[in-house]
Write an enzyme that holds these catalytic residues in place. Structure first.
Site, PDB file in Angstrom:
ATOM      1  N   HIS A 454      -0.062  -9.813  -2.586  1.00 31.75           N
ATOM      2  CA  HIS A 454      -0.395  -8.341  -2.761  1.00 31.75           C
ATOM      3  C   HIS A 454       0.175  -7.513  -3.630  1.00 31.75           C
ATOM      4  O   HIS A 454       0.079  -6.465  -3.786  1.00 31.75           O
ATOM      5  CB  HIS A 454      -0.179  -7.922  -1.094  1.00 31.75           C
ATOM      6  CG  HIS A 454      -1.227  -6.946  -0.708  1.00 31.75           C
ATOM      7  ND1 HIS A 454      -2.071  -6.436  -1.673  1.00 31.75           N
ATOM      8  CD2 HIS A 454      -1.293  -6.247   0.463  1.00 31.75           C
ATOM      9  CE1 HIS A 454      -2.776  -5.442  -1.017  1.00 31.75           C
ATOM     10  NE2 HIS A 454      -2.181  -5.360   0.211  1.00 31.75           N
ATOM     11  N   ARG A 455       1.243  -8.203  -4.326  1.00 30.12           N
ATOM     12  CA  ARG A 455       1.651  -7.420  -5.520  1.00 30.12           C
ATOM     13  C   ARG A 455       0.988  -7.102  -6.599  1.00 30.12           C
ATOM     14  O   ARG A 455       0.986  -6.144  -7.453  1.00 30.12           O
ATOM     15  CB  ARG A 455       3.072  -7.939  -5.914  1.00 30.12           C
ATOM     16  CG  ARG A 455       4.382  -8.045  -4.833  1.00 30.12           C
ATOM     17  CD  ARG A 455       5.540  -8.956  -5.407  1.00 30.12           C
ATOM     18  NE  ARG A 455       5.148 -10.252  -5.755  1.00 30.12           N
ATOM     19  CZ  ARG A 455       5.869 -11.319  -6.275  1.00 30.12           C
ATOM     20  NH1 ARG A 455       7.213 -11.146  -6.489  1.00 30.12           N
ATOM     21  NH2 ARG A 455       5.354 -12.647  -6.443  1.00 30.12           N
TER      22      ARG A 455
END
Length: 483
Positions: A454-455
């Site tokens: 999710h970065r």
């Protein structure tokens, strides 16, 4: 007369991967007193990445095995000593010289001043570069076959081959005037291919190579076996299940040392789970049309001899989804605080083996045709089952597929392979009631799960990728219209 010191050659545990510091000796194929030839496999070792066979780089008779099977040895430590002139009689002092201390660096230093040992393909010689090091005894260079493989690994053109006599059927030494000499024209093939040829009784010297720079592939061996037997090439044998440790009567528990591939996998999964913030999304999809297409492709002459299955279509759909959403094919560079976009796809395939979970990858999968992708998948799985996946085949992956459906599992929340941005779980295909054209009908349905970092992959991008994969599997004609 050959001096005692120069007679005995020491073979050290090489770095069979990038930056590995140790390896366990699984099996010795030779014993003291046995004759060995340049390029002959003398032992099998297991690192944190794979099991690898080690060929000896010189001729002679085994003088000493320094470690027993099951011992973990540091890279750069002498593991076997060879007497290169056994006909000269007993050595002075009656024994081979003692092992030298292990070098300071993991790769070990060899040669005199101005020479540095470089990591190359296991057992195929060394290269040198200019530097200042304390003097060490020199070793001879590799054979023409070894230099060709070394050049291939370094991305350079192989040196011109020198005239040589044909290799023996076993790939061993050539006999000249009653004496054994090293085979100078040894067929080029990786250890898994050599094992396959041995299992099928195929002489590699008679196989026509189709691989780059004249390297023999698995398909070449199968083709030779088919031509010899006059029947279709056999499929790779299933790998035997890992032997369960003996349990004493009345024992309430068993302790199993964590090492090798399983130890590395555990460390990698913990690191990935607590470094990359995982998000997993799920979708159910009607794959009835894809299953029909699989059956049709099995009858297609262009796919003859290839393994066509739903996994192949899932891989193709994933690659197309990445093409439509290239931002997902990236990695996170923590040190430089950068997102690194990859303009290639090295597609990892999670494989369960007796030694643990490994994830070899298909290099440049995005550029392969469907038949080429099918061949690569078959080779990758076959090599993994044999426990002969090379460390290089498990490096540089960008995304991964894990097929949990083969175990009858519907889905899961897969953990990212370290350094990758996404992993797709392909669940079991089941007959389920489904609304199709306004009516409830039995259809072939599967569940897909996509975990992503999710970065660098937000919910919108991850959802688009998963939706595209599902759309292609629902209506596989999109493989044409979207391409």
């Amino acid at each position: 007369m050959t001096s005692t010191q120069s007679r005995f050659r020491e073979f050290k545990m090489p770095d069979v991967g990038e930056g590995l510091t140790e390896a366990e000796i699984l099996k010795w194929y030779v014993q003291p007193g046995d004759n060995v030839a340049d390029g002959q496999v003398v032992c099998e070792v297991e690192t944190a990445k794979a099991a690898v066979e080690l060929p000896i780089p010189f001729d002679g008779a085994v003088a000493d095995l320094r470690f027993d099977e099951g011992t973990t040895v540091d890279v750069g430590t002498v593991i076997i000593t060879v007497d290169t002139d056994p006909s000269a009689g007993p050595a002075e002092g009656g024994a081979a010289p003692a092992a030298e201390p292990a070098p300071e660096s993991s790769g070990g230093q060899e040669g005199g001043e101005g020479e540095k040992r470089q990591a190359v393909l296991v057992g195929y010689g060394v290269s040198t570069s200019s530097t200042k090091r304390r003097p060490r005894k020199q070793q001879n260079g590799g054979t023409a076959a070894q230099q060709a493989l070394q050049a291939e690994m370094n991305g350079a053109a192989p040196p011109p081959a020198e005239p040589a006599e044909p290799a023996a059927a076993s790939g061993g030494p050539v006999v000249r005037n009653g004496a054994a000499a090293p085979a100078q024209d040894r067929p080029l093939a990786k250890p898994p291919v050599r094992k396959l040829a041995k299992d099928l009784g195929i002489d590699l010297a008679t196989v026509v190579p189709t691989g780059r720079d004249g390297i023999i592939t698995r398909d070449d061996v199968h083709a030779a076996a088919s031509a010899t037997a006059g029947s279709p090439a056999p499929q790779a044998a299933e790998a035997p299940a890992a032997a369960a440790p003996a349990v004493e009567p009345g024992a309430r528990e068993t302790r199993i040392p964590v090492k090798g591939v399983r130890k590395a996998t555990a460390a990698a999964m913990v690191g990935s789970a607590f470094t990359a913030p995982h998000v997993t999304e799920f979708v159910q999809v009607d794959v009835t049309r894809t299953m029909k297409l699989v059956q049709e492709l099995k009858q297609d002459p262009d796919m003859a001899g290839l393994r066509v299955n739903p996994m192949l279509m899932v891989a193709r759909a994933f690659l197309l989804a990445i093409r439509r959403n290239p931002e997902v094919n990236a990695s996170w560079d923590e040190a430089n605080q950068e997102i690194v976009r990859k303009h290639y796809v090295n597609l990892g395939i999670a494989a369960a083996t007796p030694r643990g979970l490994i994830v070899p990858n298909i290099k440049d999968a995005h550029a392969k045709t469907l038949p080429e992708l099918a061949t690569s998948l078959s080779d990758l799985v076959g090599t993994a089952r044999e426990g002969r996946t090379a460390p290089a085949d498990m490096q540089g992956g960008t995304v991964t597929i894990t097929n949990v459906g083969v175990f009858g599992v519907d889905t899961g929340t897969p953990i990212l392979n370290p350094g990758e941005s996404a992993i797709l779980a392909f669940g079991a295909v089941r007959d389920m009631p489904w609304v199709h054209k306004g009516k409830v009908k039995p259809r072939k349905v599967t569940t897909l799960a996509l975990s992503f970092d999710h970065r660098l992959v937000d919910g919108e991008l991850g959802s688009k990728v998963l939706a595209d994969i599902a759309a292609v599997l629902e209506r596989p004609k999109r493989l044409i219209t979207w391409a």
